[in-house]
Design a protein around this motif. Structure first.
Motif, mmCIF file in Angstrom:
data_model
loop_
_atom_site.group_PDB
_atom_site.id
_atom_site.type_symbol
_atom_site.label_atom_id
_atom_site.label_comp_id
_atom_site.label_asym_id
_atom_site.label_seq_id
_atom_site.Cartn_x
_atom_site.Cartn_y
_atom_site.Cartn_z
ATOM 1 N N UNK B 19 0.838 -1.202 0.000
ATOM 2 C CA UNK B 19 0.000 0.000 0.000
ATOM 3 C C UNK B 19 0.874 1.253 0.000
ATOM 4 N N UNK B 20 1.896 1.245 0.859
ATOM 5 C CA UNK B 20 2.786 2.407 0.923
ATOM 6 C C UNK B 20 3.491 2.620 -0.415
ATOM 7 N N UNK B 21 3.898 1.518 -1.016
ATOM 8 C CA UNK B 21 4.545 1.624 -2.330
ATOM 9 C C UNK B 21 3.636 2.268 -3.367
ATOM 10 N N UNK B 22 2.402 1.836 -3.365
ATOM 11 C CA UNK B 22 1.439 2.407 -4.313
ATOM 12 C C UNK B 22 1.283 3.909 -4.064
ATOM 13 N N UNK B 23 1.162 4.267 -2.775
ATOM 14 C CA UNK B 23 1.003 5.689 -2.444
ATOM 15 C C UNK B 23 2.181 6.494 -2.963
ATOM 16 N N UNK B 24 3.366 5.955 -2.745
ATOM 17 C CA UNK B 24 4.566 6.674 -3.151
ATOM 18 C C UNK B 24 4.581 6.867 -4.682
ATOM 19 N N UNK B 25 4.253 5.809 -5.415
ATOM 20 C CA UNK B 25 4.225 5.928 -6.884
ATOM 21 C C UNK B 25 3.149 6.898 -7.350
ATOM 22 N N UNK B 26 2.001 6.829 -6.658
ATOM 23 C CA UNK B 26 0.874 7.667 -7.067
ATOM 24 C C UNK B 26 1.203 9.150 -6.870
ATOM 25 N N UNK B 27 1.828 9.462 -5.742
ATOM 26 C CA UNK B 27 2.164 10.860 -5.475
ATOM 27 C C UNK B 27 3.166 11.377 -6.503
ATOM 28 N N UNK B 29 3.386 10.378 -9.644
ATOM 29 C CA UNK B 29 2.646 10.638 -10.893
ATOM 30 C C UNK B 29 1.869 11.946 -10.793
#
Lengths: 371, 371
Positions: B19-27, B29
């Motif tokens: 989840x944290x990884x996704x958040x980091x990638x999303x931010x 983008x």
């Protein structure tokens, strides 16, 4: 420009779909844990475990450049979702010997909630309603080892008086939002164990995780300790307080609050103001006021008005409050800005240790309102 | 039991790390999108795009057994985080011909915020502070094509009077929280374009996405339309209202609210009650009250007191309000429960179309408080 933007947005969409997948898997795992907890009688809410997880993940997030507050808020939200679903697994029954529980007023909101939680915990629950009091009610009390009174304050006296003699081991509990008088009356009526509860939430909640129940001892705590533990398993936070102290705070909090809600609503209704426009042009801070007033008037007035009218102390308190309003009004009329500012800082100083944390919390609420 | 539980918890931990990884990638983008938006002058907040994403994801979530509310809340929270970071990319400058903007009172909270946003948008900003008024201020106004007055209400008259003659094309703007008198005075002083703004948020916010600014036209809107568009690029929601109408609502909202905050705080401070215990034993609903009062007293009193004292209408309104308090108190003293309940339903009826949505919103706030 358009293609670049579309590409980036597609990548975001993909991540969001992954996010949903993770959520779905996580809720499934939590459900499995719920079943284990239910089986072994562990509380569904374990504050230490929550804190630990959130702290660990916050640190990991920070390393990846993700704000710790973001992951904290998201995990809190996910955990909340888990609690909603946790009831489905039922709860461990702590008192295996208890035959039947009677809830008086079991069809009211709070009565229904207790009934549901007790049944989910494996107890047999009977209900005694208003319309039953005309019948011979002795049958309702056969084999009953715990009686929970969940009736409006205004009916409490009547109900306690009408109670038949209960067996010495029967636990008598009430959930009224005042505690001194009800407990006194229960102690007088019944020789066995007596416990006073005050659930600090409205009964339209479907689950109890993280909710607060205040309790006041009546008599023989050793006989109802299991019940407090049972409540803990539901995820409730319990706090003990002396019954007189309890009523002092509640009179202060509830009667004044209900009074000012009533006045505020009355004022809005009387002034020729358009609610739609008011909602359109309010700052988030005033928006919260309107929302909470709307909540107040969406509920049953009897409870509020009974609480305000439940003691002369409340009337004294309200009068006292209005005196202070008049004093402040007089300062305004005199244009005495200096004195108002001095007063402001005195009050600020009274809040001292807490003002910063209250301010932080208000930022959180306002952020939430803005979304 | 222990091993089963540990296995499940480890699986959850793994998901949370994903989840944290996704958040980091999303931010990351979102940051790229921010740069594009800044370059092309697109607003950082596009309500339609937000709604679209949330609707699509909600439906997908539902298919996977994830509650739509959960994904909605999480996406809202993530988007909020994005707005916080979006300033870093700066904003497109819409008025390329504008040389310099002067902010009078530019060191105050709101002045600083406008200065920051204008600089992020590529404008040159000068500041005129209290201490400068003793000097020859004409130099401050050289080449200035827009003047923003951001001073306490109590200094507004003085500042407008002291203004030198501005060039005919110079845009005169104020950000006072009342609008009729200030705009009248600016129109009298200056022959050119005049605009009144009322930012509906406190200046301790570091970004403007999703915040509301109310505006009232003064004169020559065609000359300052670009500025309203510039504000929109910052992510602000703009609403136009007539200046007299504005003041009617604000008097109703602000003066009464500030008055009751003052009284409530005064009451808490005077009564011999322990704040710590009060915080311990409050229901979430009253907790919101305490939090908002704490916020009130954490801020600068001058603004509040000036607003209350800014018109005799406010005093009338407060008196009117206290009359209603006294009426309700009299019903309570008479024990007139029937009349109170009738009144309650009349008020409820006044809220009619909105009561349900307000109640839903209150549930959301309370859930947030409980976490």
């Amino acid at each position: 420009m358009v293609t670049e933007l579309v590409t980036l947005r597609n990548q975001i969409d993909k991540l969001d779909k992954n996010l949903i997948n993770i959520l779905s898997q996580r809720l499934e795992l939590v459900n499995k844990i719920g079943k284990l907890k239910s089986h072994y009688g562990l509380p569904i809410y374990i504050p230490e475990r929550e804190k630990l997880i959130i702290n660990l993940r916050s640190k990991e997030a920070q390393k990846l450049g993700v704000s710790p507050n973001l992951i904290k808020d998201i995990l809190n939200r996910i955990m909340y979702e888990s609690y909603i679903n946790e009831n489905e697994n039922g709860f461990k029954k702590l008192n295996l010997n208890l035959k039947k529980i009677l809830i008086i007023g079991g069809k009211g909101g709070m009565g229904r909630l207790f009934k549901k939680m007790l049944i989910l915990s494996g107890y047999k629950v009977n209900i005694l309603e208003k319309e039953d009091w005309n019948k011979n009610i002795d049958n309702f009390f056969l084999d009953i080892k715990m009686v929970i009174i969940s009736v409006p304050i205004s009916s409490l006296d009547y109900v306690i008086k009408k109670l038949p003699v209960l067996s010495k081991k029967c636990i008598l509990v009430d959930v009224t939002s005042i505690k001194h008088k009800p407990i006194q009356k229960m102690l007088k009526k019944h020789d066995g164990p007596v416990l006073g509860l005050h659930p600090m939430f409205s009964s339209d909640n479907n689950f109890l995780a993280k909710k607060l129940i205040i309790y006041c001892h009546g008599r023989y705590p050793e006989s109802y300790n299991w019940f407090l533990n049972q409540i803990k398993i539901w995820g409730v936070k319990l706090k003990c307080i002396d019954k007189i102290e309890h009523d002092k705070y509640m009179s202060f909090i509830q009667s004044l609050r209900y009074f000012s809600m009533l006045t505020h609503g009355f004022h809005l209704y009387k002034e020729n103001i358009k609610l739609k426009e008011l909602l359109n042009f309010t700052s988030p801070v005033y928006n919260i006021d309107l929302i909470m007033i709307g909540r107040f008037f969406s509920q049953n007035p009897n409870l509020y008005i009974d609480i305000i009218m439940s003691s002369n102390k409340n009337i004294e308190l309200i009068k006292n409050y209005l005196k202070k309003s008049n004093y402040i009004l007089s300062l305004i009329e005199q244009g005495n800005k200096t004195e108002l500012i001095i007063l402001f800082y005195k009050i600020k100083n009274w809040f001292k240790y807490y003002i910063e944390s209250l301010n932080l919390k208000s930022n959180n609420i306002l952020r939430h309102i803005n979304n």
